[in-house]
Design a protein around this motif. Structure first.
Motif, PDB file in Angstrom:
ATOM      1  N   THR A 189       0.837  -1.186   0.000  1.00 36.94           N
ATOM      2  CA  THR A 189       0.000   0.000   0.000  1.00 36.94           C
ATOM      3  C   THR A 189       0.875   1.240   0.000  1.00 36.94           C
ATOM      4  OG1 THR A 189      -1.738   1.217   1.178  1.00 36.94           O
ATOM      5  CG2 THR A 189      -0.189  -0.004   2.535  1.00 36.94           C
ATOM      6  N   ASP A 190       0.350   2.330  -0.546  1.00 34.73           N
ATOM      7  CA  ASP A 190       1.081   3.592  -0.525  1.00 34.73           C
ATOM      8  C   ASP A 190       0.666   4.457   0.663  1.00 34.73           C
ATOM      9  OD1 ASP A 190      -1.449   4.283  -1.339  1.00 34.73           O
ATOM     10  OD2 ASP A 190      -0.815   5.416  -3.095  1.00 34.73           O
ATOM     11  N   ARG A 191      -0.218   3.974   1.513  1.00 37.07           N
ATOM     12  CA  ARG A 191      -0.653   4.733   2.680  1.00 37.07           C
ATOM     13  C   ARG A 191       0.419   4.652   3.771  1.00 37.07           C
ATOM     14  NH1 ARG A 191      -3.727   7.319  -0.293  1.00 37.07           N
ATOM     15  NH2 ARG A 191      -5.851   6.654  -0.561  1.00 37.07           N
ATOM     16  N   ALA A 192       0.812   5.806   4.274  1.00 39.54           N
ATOM     17  CA  ALA A 192       1.875   5.856   5.282  1.00 39.54           C
ATOM     18  C   ALA A 192       1.506   5.069   6.528  1.00 39.54           C
ATOM     19  CB  ALA A 192       2.181   7.310   5.639  1.00 39.54           C
ATOM     20  N   TYR A 193       0.235   5.052   6.894  1.00 38.67           N
ATOM     21  CA  TYR A 193      -0.166   4.352   8.114  1.00 38.67           C
ATOM     22  C   TYR A 193      -0.219   2.831   7.914  1.00 38.67           C
ATOM     23  CZ  TYR A 193      -4.775   4.512   5.860  1.00 38.67           C
ATOM     24  OH  TYR A 193      -5.813   4.394   4.976  1.00 38.67           O
ATOM     25  N   GLY A 194      -0.045   2.358   6.687  1.00 40.77           N
ATOM     26  CA  GLY A 194      -0.033   0.920   6.441  1.00 40.77           C
ATOM     27  C   GLY A 194       1.087   0.223   7.186  1.00 40.77           C
ATOM     28  N   ALA A 195       2.230   0.873   7.309  1.00 39.33           N
ATOM     29  CA  ALA A 195       3.381   0.261   7.981  1.00 39.33           C
ATOM     30  C   ALA A 195       3.130   0.067   9.470  1.00 39.33           C
ATOM     31  CB  ALA A 195       4.629   1.112   7.754  1.00 39.33           C
ATOM     32  N   ILE A 196       2.519   1.040  10.148  1.00 42.73           N
ATOM     33  CA  ILE A 196       2.295   0.908  11.589  1.00 42.73           C
ATOM     34  C   ILE A 196       1.303  -0.216  11.861  1.00 42.73           C
ATOM     35  CG2 ILE A 196       0.452   2.620  11.842  1.00 42.73           C
ATOM     36  CD1 ILE A 196       3.356   2.257  14.281  1.00 42.73           C
TER      37      ILE A 196
END
Length: 187
Positions: A99-106
């Motif tokens: 995903t390109d969503r920054a919150y995907g990693a957390i």
């Protein structure tokens, strides 16, 4: 892709061996990798529906405070944006899925989230008897406002892995690659 992407090395797995053999025969893996990407979308969507990690373990439950704010109890599915932004990129010998969503990693890896101190005006509806409820209202429906300050704080987000290959995924990748190997052998 910024956000969350998992780099899975298949070199030591059955799928990796099959892909290596297919690469030697075809030279270009774009078409098989597109099929694998489509399968990964379906498999990951299924994990979102079942709320499980690639290893089959259930995702960490939501905190009671989070449950109180949600319309339903589904994890990682308030609006469905995270799941809907899963994308893939394929070249002749590489597949990137994430995903390109920054919150995907957390959400994938967990971690500490730092919140800065902040102040803002909140709006309430004051009754005729002078009582003020504890529910916020929109500014246009308010007849009472108050400034609220919240100090800096942090929270620990548990990991809820949604990206990765399960053993079923590994088997399916091998089957997809084998179909292409058989087709290449028949040519």
């Amino acid at each position: 892709m910024a956000g969350a992407m998992l780099n899975v090395e298949l070199d030591d797995s059955r799928a990796g061996d099959a892909l290596t053999e297919l690469m030697e025969r075809l030279g270009d893996l774009t078409t098989p990798l597109l099929d694998i990407a489509e399968y990964l979308h379906q498999s990951t969507d299924d994990r979102f529906r079942r709320q499980i990690a690639p290893d089959g373990s259930p995702w960490a439950p939501l905190a009671p405070s989070t449950l109180a704010k949600k319309k339903d109890g589904r994890i990682l599915r308030e609006t469905g944006v995270l799941q809907d932004t899963l994308r893939h990129s394929v070249s002749n010998n590489e597949l990137a899925f994430g995903t390109d969503r920054a919150y995907g990693a957390i959400h994938q890896f967990g971690g500490k989230i730092e919140h800065a101190a902040r102040s803002q005006q909140v709006y309430f509806r004051q009754g005729k008897d002078g009582s003020v409820g504890n529910r916020f209202v929109k500014k246009g429906k308010s007849n009472f406002a108050r400034w609220i300050t919240r100090g800096a704080h942090s929270m620990e987000m548990p990991e809820r892995p949604y990206l990765g290959l399960s053993s079923e995924d590994d088997n399916e990748v091998v089957l997809i690659v084998n179909d292409y190997l058989w087709a290449a052998l028949r040519e």
